[in-house]
Design an enzyme around this catalytic site. Structure first.
Site, PDB file in Angstrom:
ATOM      1  NE  ARG A 139      -3.694  -2.220   2.530  1.00 40.55           N
ATOM      2  CZ  ARG A 139      -4.805  -2.456   1.831  1.00 40.55           C
ATOM      3  NH1 ARG A 139      -5.214  -1.588   0.944  1.00 40.55           N
ATOM      4  NH2 ARG A 139      -5.497  -3.558   2.030  1.00 40.55           N
TER       5      ARG A 139
ATOM      6  CG  ASP B 186     -13.793  -4.987   0.431  1.00 41.03           C
ATOM      7  OD1 ASP B 186     -13.589  -6.158   0.766  1.00 41.03           O
ATOM      8  OD2 ASP B 186     -13.392  -4.016   1.086  1.00 41.03           O
TER       9      ASP B 186
ATOM     10  CG  ASP C 185     -15.592  -1.289  -2.321  1.00 45.63           C
ATOM     11  OD1 ASP C 185     -14.702  -1.602  -3.128  1.00 45.63           O
ATOM     12  OD2 ASP C 185     -15.350  -0.857  -1.172  1.00 45.63           O
TER      13      ASP C 185
ATOM     14  NE  ARG D 221     -10.591  -0.507   4.458  1.00 42.18           N
ATOM     15  CZ  ARG D 221     -10.064  -0.205   5.655  1.00 42.18           C
ATOM     16  NH1 ARG D 221     -10.452   0.867   6.311  1.00 42.18           N
ATOM     17  NH2 ARG D 221      -9.140  -0.965   6.190  1.00 42.18           N
TER      18      ARG D 221
HETATM   19  O1  F6P Z   1      -9.962  -3.769   0.341  1.00 43.18           O
HETATM   20  C1  F6P Z   1     -10.022  -5.123   0.548  1.00 43.18           C
HETATM   21  C2  F6P Z   1      -9.776  -5.465   1.975  1.00 43.18           C
HETATM   22  O2  F6P Z   1      -9.788  -6.868   1.976  1.00 43.18           O
HETATM   23  C3  F6P Z   1     -10.759  -4.871   2.985  1.00 43.18           C
HETATM   24  O3  F6P Z   1     -11.947  -5.552   3.083  1.00 43.18           O
HETATM   25  C4  F6P Z   1      -9.963  -4.935   4.248  1.00 43.18           C
HETATM   26  O4  F6P Z   1     -10.394  -3.975   5.182  1.00 43.18           O
HETATM   27  C5  F6P Z   1      -8.575  -4.660   3.799  1.00 43.18           C
HETATM   28  O5  F6P Z   1      -8.502  -5.069   2.443  1.00 43.18           O
HETATM   29  C6  F6P Z   1      -7.524  -5.368   4.624  1.00 43.18           C
HETATM   30  O6  F6P Z   1      -6.282  -5.086   4.116  1.00 43.18           O
HETATM   31  P1  F6P Z   1      -4.916  -5.604   4.739  1.00 43.18           P
HETATM   32  O7  F6P Z   1      -4.687  -6.981   4.222  1.00 43.18           O
HETATM   33  O8  F6P Z   1      -3.892  -4.656   4.234  1.00 43.18           O
HETATM   34  O9  F6P Z   1      -5.061  -5.574   6.229  1.00 43.18           O
END
Ligand code: F6P
Length: 344
Positions: free
Chosen positions: A72, A127, A129, A171
């Site tokens: 990220r 998600d 979305d 989310r």
């Molecule tokens: O955006 C997809 C997602 O799976 C969300 O549902 C979740 O909140 C997030 O990614 C979790 O991300 P990470 O694996 O970085 O904790």
């Protein structure tokens, strides 16, 4: 053309299918060359990449995760980030970039395109979305995994006369909770789009216990707000896009339910099991169709646009439209949930 690919944000079953198809068509039909930056935008900043060939992408559409790894990384927040990206792309003689990612990753693609980079996007998230597309790959796999989990938890909830609260991802939108909750026959389905009415939840559970079903299943999306608490997180930290790490609403809700009803209540957080493992046939196919569209978009010079599914067709729209707002459940889906609830 020399084309680069990268995968950003949370991984998602079907990412490798996109890579496979874009590389295959690009090489066979257009005579392109490919590299893949590793670890999302971080790999571009670090000039860290691998060549992508017919040989090293053969068969990857079957594999979960991403062979390019992910992160990220918000280029917009890195001092000099945009210049560094341009420098690395120029040094590698890159003509076009294909970014696979959700709204955060695509906000960077959009920013780069506004700054002269030739890029296109492919929407990614379990998600489901992202605006402007009817489905993102990975969602079907996540729903299948979550539904199977609900099925498995049902038998033990039944045997022990328990309430079990099952937390799924989602989310900003409750697509996974909706689909897995309804497919799995949960007695209560809670989505972030609607406030939780705890008295109504308890009344639904009581209905089961009063009418001979001495157990109940509650499916809750991670992004739901708990009354008087709000969203439940497992750390105060935020990522480089400003998102908190959601986790724990099932446990908190289970405590509340047990206190209010007296029924033994347990919780299960499905977490990353929903993002893991092999993609379903649907996601492999959808991912490959997105990949084919993405490489065509490159040759049509559709910079700043993102591949989308409309009905049964794959087309493309401006990235800025896809990331303007999340695609969320609306009244039609709330009606399905309500119509399948007990009458209390
Ligand atoms: O955006 C997809 C997602 O799976 C969300 O549902 C979740 O909140 C997030 O990614 C979790 O991300 P990470 O694996 O970085 O904790």
């Amino acid at each position: 053309m020399r084309v680069c690919l990268l995968t950003g944000g949370g991984d998602c079953p079907g990412l490798n299918a996109v890579i496979y198809a874009a590389v295959k068509k690009g090489i066979n039909r257009y005579g392109d060359e490919f590299i893949g930056f590793l670890n999302g935008w971080r790999g571009v900043l670090d000039n860290n990449f691998i060549p992508l060939t017919l040989e090293n992408t053969d068969g990857i559409q079957l594999r979960g995760g991403t062979i390019l790894h992910s992160s990220r990384t918000n280029v917009k927040k890195v001092p000099g980030g945009i210049d560094k990206v341009r420098e690395v792309l120029a040094a590698n003689k890159i003509d076009a970039l294909i970014a696979l990612g959700g709204d955060d990753t695509q906000s960077v693609t959009q920013f780069l395109c506004e700054n002269g980079v030739h890029g296109v996007g492919v929407p990614k998230t379990i998600d489901n979305d992202i605006s402007g597309t009817d489905a993102t790959f990975g969602y079907d796999t996540a729903v299948m995994i979550a539904t199977e989990a609900v099925d498995r938890i049902r038998t033990t909830a039944d045997s022990h006369n328990r309430v079990v609260v099952i937390e799924v991802m989602g989310r900003d939108a409750g697509w996974i909770a909706y689909a897995a909750g309804i497919a799995g026959g949960a007695h209560v389905v809670l989505v972030p789009e609607k406030e939780i009415d705890i008295d109504h939840v308890c009344a639904l559970l009581k209905y089961n216990y009063d009418h001979g079903t001495h157990y109940a299943l509650v499916v809750v999306a991670e992004g739901c707000q708990l009354p008087e608490v709000g969203q439940v997180t497992d750390t105060a930290q935020v990522d480089s896009f400003g998102h908190v790490r959601l986790s724990g609403i099932a446990e908190a809700l289970a405590d509340l339910i047990e206190k209010k009803t007296g029924y033994e209540t347990r919780s299960v957080n499905l977490g990353h099991t929903q993002r893991g493992g092999v993609p379903t046939a649907y996601d492999r196919l959808l991912g490959q169709r997105y990949g084919l569209r993405a490489i065509d978009m490159v040759h049509e010079q559709k910079w700043g646009r993102i591949a989308v599914l409309r009905g049964t067709d794959i087309t493309d729209i401006p990235i800025k439209d896809a990331i303007a707002a999340n695609r969320r459940l609306d009244q039609r889906f709330f009606d399905v949930i309500a119509d399948l609830e007990a009458k209390v």
